[in-house]
Design a protein around this motif. Structure first.
Motif, mmCIF file in Angstrom:
data_model
loop_
_atom_site.group_PDB
_atom_site.id
_atom_site.type_symbol
_atom_site.label_atom_id
_atom_site.label_comp_id
_atom_site.label_asym_id
_atom_site.label_seq_id
_atom_site.Cartn_x
_atom_site.Cartn_y
_atom_site.Cartn_z
ATOM 1 N N ASN A 4 0.846 -1.187 0.000
ATOM 2 C CA ASN A 4 0.000 0.000 0.000
ATOM 3 C C ASN A 4 0.888 1.246 0.000
ATOM 4 O OD1 ASN A 4 -2.010 1.866 0.220
ATOM 5 N ND2 ASN A 4 -2.656 1.287 2.266
ATOM 6 N N LEU A 18 -5.081 -1.136 -4.898
ATOM 7 C CA LEU A 18 -6.202 -2.060 -4.739
ATOM 8 C C LEU A 18 -7.376 -1.395 -4.019
ATOM 9 C CD1 LEU A 18 -4.389 -5.417 -3.913
ATOM 10 C CD2 LEU A 18 -5.230 -4.621 -6.110
ATOM 11 N N PHE A 29 -2.623 -7.286 1.435
ATOM 12 C CA PHE A 29 -1.763 -7.651 0.320
ATOM 13 C C PHE A 29 -1.101 -8.990 0.617
ATOM 14 C CE2 PHE A 29 -2.409 -3.163 0.345
ATOM 15 C CZ PHE A 29 -2.640 -2.870 -0.992
#
Length: 118
Positions: A4, A18, A29
């Motif tokens: 991220n 995402l 993740f």
């Protein structure tokens, strides 16, 4: 896109990793080849090591999450990078990256990792 971090033009456009535009839940993740998740990105992680300009293996560690010592010049080491890391802003978001942060700071891009010794 396995962490991220900032996706887009910093600081004007974040396309989200995402779908996340700030912190994401732990484990969002997939883990790396060692089975470790969230080693870079999402939030910088506090360590128990006082920051120094050069890494000192075996340096004295403080107790976990010590209260501020009253001296804002005392810095703990942060590692890993955050959701605000972008190539235009943050060049050291990787597991070995080290960064100083005063003990009395709190922001949305600083967190911690619980570690268990076996």
């Amino acid at each position: 896109l396995m962490a991220n971090t900032w996706q887009g033009r910093f600081p004007y456009q974040n396309d989200g990793a995402l779908g996340w535009f700030g912190t994401s839940p732990v484990g969002t993740f997939p883990p790396n080849g060692f089975g470790l998740a969230d080693m870079i990105g999402n939030v910088w992680e506090w360590t128990t090591t006082r920051f120094s300009a050069h890494h000192q293996p075996g340096a004295a560690r403080s107790a976990c999450c010590p209260p501020p010592a009253g001296d804002p010049g005392v810095n703990q080491t942060l590692k890993g990078g955050s959701h605000l890391c972008a190539p235009e802003y943050c060049h050291r978001y990787r597991p070995a990256a080290r960064s100083p942060q005063s003990q009395d700071s709190s922001t949305t891009h600083i967190g911690f990792r619980c570690v268990e010794s076996r």
